[in-house]
Scaffold this motif. Structure first.
Motif, PDB file in Angstrom:
ATOM      1  N   LEU A   1     -18.779  71.875 105.077  1.00 41.83           N
ATOM      2  CA  LEU A   1     -20.009  71.088 104.925  1.00 41.83           C
ATOM      3  C   LEU A   1     -20.176  70.072 106.046  1.00 41.83           C
ATOM      4  O   LEU A   1     -21.194  69.400 106.130  1.00 41.83           O
ATOM      5  CB  LEU A   1     -20.005  70.363 103.567  1.00 41.83           C
ATOM      6  CG  LEU A   1     -19.937  71.266 102.336  1.00 41.83           C
ATOM      7  CD1 LEU A   1     -19.727  70.433 101.079  1.00 41.83           C
ATOM      8  CD2 LEU A   1     -21.204  72.103 102.196  1.00 41.83           C
TER       9      LEU A   1
ATOM     10  N   GLU B   1     -36.725  68.903  97.013  1.00 41.69           N
ATOM     11  CA  GLU B   1     -35.950  68.902  98.263  1.00 41.69           C
ATOM     12  C   GLU B   1     -34.907  70.024  98.280  1.00 41.69           C
ATOM     13  O   GLU B   1     -34.513  70.496  99.339  1.00 41.69           O
ATOM     14  CB  GLU B   1     -35.229  67.555  98.441  1.00 41.69           C
ATOM     15  CG  GLU B   1     -36.146  66.365  98.714  1.00 41.69           C
ATOM     16  CD  GLU B   1     -36.670  66.330 100.144  1.00 41.69           C
ATOM     17  OE1 GLU B   1     -36.312  67.205 100.946  1.00 41.69           O
ATOM     18  OE2 GLU B   1     -37.451  65.406 100.459  1.00 41.69           O
ATOM     19  N   LEU B   2     -34.458  70.392  97.087  1.00 39.91           N
ATOM     20  CA  LEU B   2     -33.386  71.389  97.010  1.00 39.91           C
ATOM     21  C   LEU B   2     -33.893  72.787  96.675  1.00 39.91           C
ATOM     22  O   LEU B   2     -33.147  73.645  96.232  1.00 39.91           O
ATOM     23  CB  LEU B   2     -32.344  70.940  95.979  1.00 39.91           C
ATOM     24  CG  LEU B   2     -31.663  69.605  96.314  1.00 39.91           C
ATOM     25  CD1 LEU B   2     -30.661  69.239  95.234  1.00 39.91           C
ATOM     26  CD2 LEU B   2     -30.965  69.679  97.671  1.00 39.91           C
TER      27      LEU B   2
ATOM     28  N   PRO C   1     -30.121  77.888  97.174  1.00 43.49           N
ATOM     29  CA  PRO C   1     -30.114  78.784  96.015  1.00 43.49           C
ATOM     30  C   PRO C   1     -30.703  80.127  96.429  1.00 43.49           C
ATOM     31  O   PRO C   1     -31.398  80.213  97.410  1.00 43.49           O
ATOM     32  CB  PRO C   1     -31.024  78.086  95.022  1.00 43.49           C
ATOM     33  CG  PRO C   1     -32.003  77.334  95.875  1.00 43.49           C
ATOM     34  CD  PRO C   1     -31.273  76.935  97.106  1.00 43.49           C
TER      35      PRO C   1
ATOM     36  N   GLY D   1     -27.035  68.173  98.836  1.00 41.68           N
ATOM     37  CA  GLY D   1     -27.520  69.437  98.289  1.00 41.68           C
ATOM     38  C   GLY D   1     -28.147  70.304  99.363  1.00 41.68           C
ATOM     39  O   GLY D   1     -27.962  71.532  99.381  1.00 41.68           O
ATOM     40  N   ARG D   2     -28.890  69.694 100.261  1.00 43.91           N
ATOM     41  CA  ARG D   2     -29.502  70.478 101.325  1.00 43.91           C
ATOM     42  C   ARG D   2     -28.435  71.073 102.246  1.00 43.91           C
ATOM     43  O   ARG D   2     -28.550  72.214 102.694  1.00 43.91           O
ATOM     44  CB  ARG D   2     -30.494  69.617 102.109  1.00 43.91           C
ATOM     45  CG  ARG D   2     -31.782  69.354 101.313  1.00 43.91           C
ATOM     46  CD  ARG D   2     -32.844  68.690 102.159  1.00 43.91           C
ATOM     47  NE  ARG D   2     -32.551  67.278 102.375  1.00 43.91           N
ATOM     48  CZ  ARG D   2     -32.834  66.605 103.488  1.00 43.91           C
ATOM     49  NH1 ARG D   2     -33.397  67.220 104.516  1.00 43.91           N
ATOM     50  NH2 ARG D   2     -32.546  65.319 103.594  1.00 43.91           N
ATOM     51  N   ILE D   3     -27.406  70.291 102.509  1.00 39.96           N
ATOM     52  CA  ILE D   3     -26.311  70.825 103.334  1.00 39.96           C
ATOM     53  C   ILE D   3     -25.632  71.990 102.605  1.00 39.96           C
ATOM     54  O   ILE D   3     -25.380  73.045 103.183  1.00 39.96           O
ATOM     55  CB  ILE D   3     -25.293  69.712 103.648  1.00 39.96           C
ATOM     56  CG1 ILE D   3     -25.932  68.661 104.573  1.00 39.96           C
ATOM     57  CG2 ILE D   3     -24.038  70.302 104.272  1.00 39.96           C
ATOM     58  CD1 ILE D   3     -25.036  67.468 104.875  1.00 39.96           C
ATOM     59  N   ARG D   4     -25.351  71.797 101.324  1.00 38.08           N
ATOM     60  CA  ARG D   4     -24.718  72.867 100.541  1.00 38.08           C
ATOM     61  C   ARG D   4     -25.556  74.140 100.566  1.00 38.08           C
ATOM     62  O   ARG D   4     -25.044  75.235 100.800  1.00 38.08           O
ATOM     63  CB  ARG D   4     -24.574  72.433  99.074  1.00 38.08           C
ATOM     64  CG  ARG D   4     -23.264  71.811  98.719  1.00 38.08           C
ATOM     65  CD  ARG D   4     -23.062  71.789  97.216  1.00 38.08           C
ATOM     66  NE  ARG D   4     -24.228  71.346  96.469  1.00 38.08           N
ATOM     67  CZ  ARG D   4     -24.541  70.083  96.220  1.00 38.08           C
ATOM     68  NH1 ARG D   4     -23.764  69.109  96.643  1.00 38.08           N
ATOM     69  NH2 ARG D   4     -25.625  69.780  95.536  1.00 38.08           N
ATOM     70  N   ASN D   5     -26.859  73.971 100.339  1.00 38.24           N
ATOM     71  CA  ASN D   5     -27.745  75.141 100.361  1.00 38.24           C
ATOM     72  C   ASN D   5     -27.660  75.847 101.711  1.00 38.24           C
ATOM     73  O   ASN D   5     -27.588  77.077 101.787  1.00 38.24           O
ATOM     74  CB  ASN D   5     -29.193  74.712 100.119  1.00 38.24           C
ATOM     75  CG  ASN D   5     -29.451  74.344  98.675  1.00 38.24           C
ATOM     76  OD1 ASN D   5     -28.601  74.563  97.818  1.00 38.24           O
ATOM     77  ND2 ASN D   5     -30.606  73.750  98.418  1.00 38.24           N
ATOM     78  N   SER D   6     -27.674  75.044 102.758  1.00 37.22           N
ATOM     79  CA  SER D   6     -27.682  75.605 104.107  1.00 37.22           C
ATOM     80  C   SER D   6     -26.375  76.329 104.415  1.00 37.22           C
ATOM     81  O   SER D   6     -26.369  77.441 104.951  1.00 37.22           O
ATOM     82  CB  SER D   6     -27.926  74.455 105.087  1.00 37.22           C
ATOM     83  OG  SER D   6     -27.457  74.774 106.363  1.00 37.22           O
ATOM     84  N   VAL D   7     -25.251  75.727 104.021  1.00 38.25           N
ATOM     85  CA  VAL D   7     -23.949  76.308 104.351  1.00 38.25           C
ATOM     86  C   VAL D   7     -23.633  77.509 103.462  1.00 38.25           C
ATOM     87  O   VAL D   7     -23.168  78.539 103.928  1.00 38.25           O
ATOM     88  CB  VAL D   7     -22.837  75.248 104.224  1.00 38.25           C
ATOM     89  CG1 VAL D   7     -21.458  75.885 104.305  1.00 38.25           C
ATOM     90  CG2 VAL D   7     -23.008  74.170 105.279  1.00 38.25           C
ATOM     91  N   ASN D   8     -23.882  77.332 102.186  1.00 33.92           N
ATOM     92  CA  ASN D   8     -23.461  78.364 101.244  1.00 33.92           C
ATOM     93  C   ASN D   8     -24.585  79.329 100.866  1.00 33.92           C
ATOM     94  O   ASN D   8     -24.445  80.103  99.937  1.00 33.92           O
ATOM     95  CB  ASN D   8     -22.865  77.706 100.005  1.00 33.92           C
ATOM     96  CG  ASN D   8     -21.617  76.913 100.360  1.00 33.92           C
ATOM     97  OD1 ASN D   8     -20.860  77.293 101.246  1.00 33.92           O
ATOM     98  ND2 ASN D   8     -21.417  75.791  99.690  1.00 33.92           N
TER      99      ASN D   8
ATOM    100  N   PHE E   1     -26.862  69.089 110.325  1.00 32.21           N
ATOM    101  CA  PHE E   1     -27.562  67.925 109.775  1.00 32.21           C
ATOM    102  C   PHE E   1     -27.202  66.673 110.559  1.00 32.21           C
ATOM    103  O   PHE E   1     -27.264  65.578 110.053  1.00 32.21           O
ATOM    104  CB  PHE E   1     -27.206  67.736 108.296  1.00 32.21           C
ATOM    105  CG  PHE E   1     -28.091  68.520 107.385  1.00 32.21           C
ATOM    106  CD1 PHE E   1     -29.095  67.897 106.674  1.00 32.21           C
ATOM    107  CD2 PHE E   1     -27.952  69.890 107.272  1.00 32.21           C
ATOM    108  CE1 PHE E   1     -29.919  68.626 105.830  1.00 32.21           C
ATOM    109  CE2 PHE E   1     -28.778  70.615 106.432  1.00 32.21           C
ATOM    110  CZ  PHE E   1     -29.767  69.986 105.711  1.00 32.21           C
TER     111      PHE E   1
ATOM    112  N   PRO F   1     -15.832  78.974 106.480  1.00 29.06           N
ATOM    113  CA  PRO F   1     -17.238  79.384 106.360  1.00 29.06           C
ATOM    114  C   PRO F   1     -18.018  78.453 105.434  1.00 29.06           C
ATOM    115  O   PRO F   1     -19.235  78.453 105.448  1.00 29.06           O
ATOM    116  CB  PRO F   1     -17.146  80.793 105.765  1.00 29.06           C
ATOM    117  CG  PRO F   1     -15.829  80.821 105.062  1.00 29.06           C
ATOM    118  CD  PRO F   1     -14.920  79.948 105.861  1.00 29.06           C
ATOM    119  N   ASN F   2     -17.320  77.653 104.650  1.00 27.39           N
ATOM    120  CA  ASN F   2     -17.983  76.752 103.700  1.00 27.39           C
ATOM    121  C   ASN F   2     -17.888  75.294 104.113  1.00 27.39           C
ATOM    122  O   ASN F   2     -18.121  74.398 103.299  1.00 27.39           O
ATOM    123  CB  ASN F   2     -17.351  76.932 102.307  1.00 27.39           C
ATOM    124  CG  ASN F   2     -17.381  78.362 101.831  1.00 27.39           C
ATOM    125  OD1 ASN F   2     -16.407  79.093 101.964  1.00 27.39           O
ATOM    126  ND2 ASN F   2     -18.520  78.779 101.322  1.00 27.39           N
TER     127      ASN F   2
ATOM    128  N   ALA G   1     -22.988  70.576 109.736  1.00 25.58           N
ATOM    129  CA  ALA G   1     -23.748  71.767 109.369  1.00 25.58           C
ATOM    130  C   ALA G   1     -25.180  71.691 109.860  1.00 25.58           C
ATOM    131  O   ALA G   1     -26.122  72.048 109.167  1.00 25.58           O
ATOM    132  CB  ALA G   1     -23.695  71.943 107.857  1.00 25.58           C
TER     133      ALA G   1
END
Lengths: 397, 397, 397, 397
Positions: free
Chosen positions: A356, C134-135, D397, D387-394, A361, A353-354, A359
């Motif tokens: 990267l 962006e974030l 924020p 960071g955008r990928i992380r935000n999207s997946v997880n 992109f 589920p995590n 995703a």
């Protein structure tokens, strides 16, 4: 009155010699303690208890620390993908330290005057034991007959025979050490630099044939089980995985490394579960962690493994590294798909589920969303700034 | 007057499209340059030359940089045992950078106005090319039709067909990239996270059977050859080893990693010679280098590989790391004994005049010469000092 | 309908220009937000609010994030003794990032369409703002008039004058940026490589004379106050220390470093409290932490500072480093005795319940308890093993 | 026949005691060797020779190794900006190792049976001597009367008095150790954690007043001289700089650190030239080296300093680090402008042909050439991808 000491008892020739020698010749009251880190079967323990008492031990005790060993140490070796010199899962290194610390605690608990171990003067274990004993919090005499007298195997067998114990012919000529995280194998060939161990030296023969698909599951970095089986704890899952995978001959290799005392050492090991778990965990991390997490985890875990290997588990930096490693594992969730073959395994991929990767992109090398070609153009233009300045100032290239 | 540009020409669909498009539509005078890093046969080159000229290129040139690529880069990847994320020998990463730098030099040499490459906007290669071009020492226009127009494969095929070139059906559906240090394989399954490549996707099928003993020789860290064969250069030896070992299916794996542009990428690779050489070299180092050399080599080489992978070969720190690595290799001499099996290989051991193991100082775990049990006792007593002080001050344990 | 945007408003010329330009010319509904990280007095804020509204802002808001800025960031800079290139406490770097993140959160909260900042195209701040925007979790238009139009100071002054705002002559010719962790000073001399700032450029003149003894207190690594004064929070203690120490001219220096965009930058700073706290904390750690904690803390904190400096506060590795740093601070308790002089300070020593020095184990170089000369003899004998083996094998020295 | 030994003779009480004791009581033929690393004046040497012979030494010899000490060691401490725990230039650490290695070489050269040193059992020097002696290439008896007998200062004075040598009252109560790279000062206050040394303890009183401008020159990283003066070698330049700067009281501080034997140690030092050179060199590097060079230099040099401090100069990794450091220094050329004040100095700036700052690529924070605002926009867009990928997946924020 006799001095009371605790002996770290493994059931082998060296420590059996120690019981007899320390009671009969040196006049100690010897309490034999076997600290189990997942390497002893119940019938082995019964046999060891009988032997210890018959050799003169005042008491015998088995302490099973497998769960705390996992929770306080092995868990971090997984988080860190720890392999000494990219090869050895440090099966024995970690165990021995936990055994030594347990012996020290027991000696303090029963108010012993000293502690004894059966290590020779040429290996790592002596340092691990000595260090743990020195740091028990109490001043304990450290008694090491094998190291001090530099006894040969034959001398020990003869001595025990004189005292009525006929030491059985060993099954083979190899020194074997089993625990939750793997089995080490030393002897003949490992004393050279150029020879591999023969098939017969390995503890579990390769009997599995054909490929076997297996799914390993991880939650917050911990190995929780495989396929559809449920396990009461990671320890149980590791044991089951080892039972399944060992007949494939997976995770066999020879470690060549630097000992704590400065000589090079060479030892074989078979660690099917450990290698499967570490390599699977690492792959899952490549999908779920950031680049700089992977970078620093590698450096810190490398250090963590080295320190553990060298008996420095109690150094306070180890707690700090553990805090780092634990902090990093929140997103390390998912399943790793593996195929077992005789003598090898293949990591096919992961589901998480995590994840990267992929995703939304864009796919690597195929198409991009989330940025434009001009963005990359600007990116590389800026990336080139230091080089362009260097060229301009230093008249290069 | 037409602008003169140099195109990095690989012979594939993307760069073939570029020739036609840049000459016919964009009005450039296109000079096609194929930079060979060990991945092209002579007949392939002839075919590429014919195609380039027929598509409208003003000139075609092949430059073979394999020797300098080896000497200035691959050699250090061996010294450093470089595997990205412990897996990928960075076959393509290294090559592409050398190709890009050669194109930049050629553009400067023929006083071109610009340079072109056929990379998409989603991969690493665009950054490697852009960076090398920006650092050529001359201001060059950078032309990237595929990235800018985000063209699909079908659009390119259609366009070329309109201009009379029927692009052949690809043999398979995979994108293949071959060079001295390995072959990368991307497509279908590598665009997912969970699937492995099928047997048919790999460039060389597994035809070898049964074990094969092989001895790899190293001098001052460089792979010089194997068995009793003599080679004119390490490059020749690598090529011969690849030819021998590739049919064993050795060195196949999938790399999952972080791209320069921040997405995760996944790509298969087959790199039999690279993996054999790196793993053998590493084993030889474990016998011949000191503990702290191994420690720092690993950290620096890890960084070196990452920077190379990310197109930063021209950063000055790379020269400093190379100096470190080269300094460390003086004693890395000897032979590594390996057995090849289908899909795997086993490192049996080494023979070296600089072997630090078993050097008359006692054998690990068996006997000790050169020090006494009391020496170790003193050693661990001193090693325990910080811990004893900590216990005393902070009232632990 | 007008697009709604949030402007990061500092009250300076650039961002004042932005309000007028973005409302009058570009047609945005501009909401001005001043994020206070300890650098603004209440009357300054009132003035800024009046100016913002008079220039056309739809709303003005001040957000004081000093406490969270301290707790989530500065605290770790202290734990890590962070000084960029051993010099700069990264006063502005840290603040700007927290300001940018607050602006982004506010823009999301009020459902804005975009965000604006007044950075030029030549510094670090633009990257910090852009990255935080962006974030934000929402796609926000990023509007940067100064960067895009490459406006000069005079052009901005003229434009504002045309719109009825006479921009006051600056007090001096230096660009000043104040916050909790220090004040940066740029201009004229810092644009060269060889000139220092003149006395008049510094924000607080040196008026203190004579030495002043001061005791700085730390609990679990945090600065809690000095002398006998009680403070409501570390933030209050830092502000009081700055007020006391700034007139000594302590903590003034010039930072030369690498900007995020690859050019070298040079900037003066005055950071009396930051330098006193960091140097005192570091000394306390030398007494209370282990050698390897100090070793790894330095490496990780160096990285942490660099990443923070480069706008990468949100990278997940930062949380992991914070976990490491926090874990290490349990024993960093006590008082550091300092003497302030004009332009310098002297660390006299420390008092700590966790002091590992002189803990009854003998005094350095004088006498030893807890080990014997023979122990050290054994220690060095073992330490020499690798070297003796090397000499023997490689026939050296 | 008497055993022939070489004694490392410093002229102090401990080693003077050793001569008498080892000749009169222990029956050795003692050859006293003073290894000069820049800390002895000619008249001191004459006095030492007379004393050594009068106490019974069979021979006396002074060996001046200052130039090789500089070339093989100090030079790298400058390249690396080496300060132990960011404070101590390791003045004594480096010297003692070179003295020990010289003694070992001399013992081998004259075919001695053993070597002796006068270290106590509580410091670093004993380990440095022991290690160098063990690695001499010959098996030498190591004789350490002070350590073995744990003699007090008074016992030594009394013994010498019995044998006709009245040891002069020390000038002060501090143990002073002078060399090319600085002078260490230990005693009374340094045995506590909280007290600073009094003014009278420092070897050179502060007599200079008022500011003094000085220009330090560097070529390829080496300090070559200052102002317009010409020097025959860097050693001569260092000595002249020390003579000039010491009366300013510059470079005085107290080092608190971890000794090789695990206790914490505290020692004062005065090292005017060393601190001026290191800080100036570091500043010059910030202008002339790349970011990653600075990053890795710091880590490696930190390690280099620690290993040197701990007597591990002969470890092979040291040669590899030296290769790295040397490789990095090619562009470290130019002049550093410094102002000396009593008790402090200020680095005003640098002038360098390799200055990367302000190289026509725009001034930091002011204007940009060589890239556009859109380039930075693209740069940060790409930087934000992970960071955008992380935000999207997880879902943050």
């Amino acid at each position: 009155m006799k001095k009371k000491i605790v002996l770290a008892y493994s059931g082998g020739l060296d420590t059996s010699y120690c019981i007899k020698y320390l009671t009969a010749e040196a006049g100690y009251e010897v309490h034999a303690l076997t600290v189990d880190t997942g390497g002893f079967a119940d019938d082995e323990i019964q046999e060891m208890e009988a032997r210890a008492l018959s050799l003169g031990a005042a008491s015998y005790r088995r302490e099973d620390v497998t769960e705390s060993y996992y929770r306080e140490c092995l868990r971090y070796l997984v988080y860190g993908n720890c392999l000494r010199y990219q090869t050895y899962p440090m099966s024995v290194s970690a165990e021995r330290m936990f055994q030594a610390m347990s012996v020290a605690r027991y000696a303090v608990a029963i108010d012993a005057d000293g502690v004894a171990h059966g290590s020779t003067g040429a290996g790592n274990d002596q340092v691990r034991f000595d260090l743990a004993f020195e740091l028990s919090g109490k001043t304990l005499e450290i008694i090491t007959p094998i190291r001090d007298m530099q006894l040969s195997r034959q001398q020990e067998v003869d001595y025990l025979a004189q005292h009525g114990l006929v030491w059985p012919e060993k099954k083979g000529k190899y020194s074997i050490n089993a625990g939750l995280w793997g089995t080490s194998v030393g002897g003949t060939e490992t004393l050279t630099s150029h020879q591999n161990l023969p098939e017969s030296a390995w503890p579990v023969p390769v009997t599995a044939t054909g490929p076997r698909e297996i799914d390993l599951h991880f939650a917050a970095g911990e190995f929780t089980g495989f396929d559809d089986q449920k396990f009461s704890s990671p320890v149980a899952a590791i044991k089951a995985l080892e039972a399944l995978a060992a007949p494939y001959g997976i995770g066999r290799d020879i470690h060549v490394g630097d000992t704590i005392i400065g000589i090079k050492g060479r030892v074989g090991f078979a660690a099917a579960a450990a290698m499967l778990i570490i390599k699977s965990h690492h792959l899952l991390e490549k999908h779920t962690l950031g680049k700089w997490q992977l970078f620093w985890k590698e450096q810190l875990a490398n250090w963590y493994g080295m320190m553990l290997h060298e008996g420095q588990f109690l150094d306070p930096v180890m707690r700090d590294v553990e805090a780092f490693l634990e902090s990093s594992q929140g997103t390390v969730n998912g399943t790793v798909h593996v195929t077992l073959h005789p003598h090898r395994f293949v990591l096919n991929g992961i589901t998480s589920p995590n994840d990267l990767l992929g995703a939304g992109f864009g796919a690597y090398g195929e198409a991009n969303e989330g940025w434009s070609g001009d963005d990359v153009r600007g990116f590389t233009k800026i990336l080139s700034v230091p080089g362009r300045i260097r060229n301009s100032v230093n008249q290069q290239p």
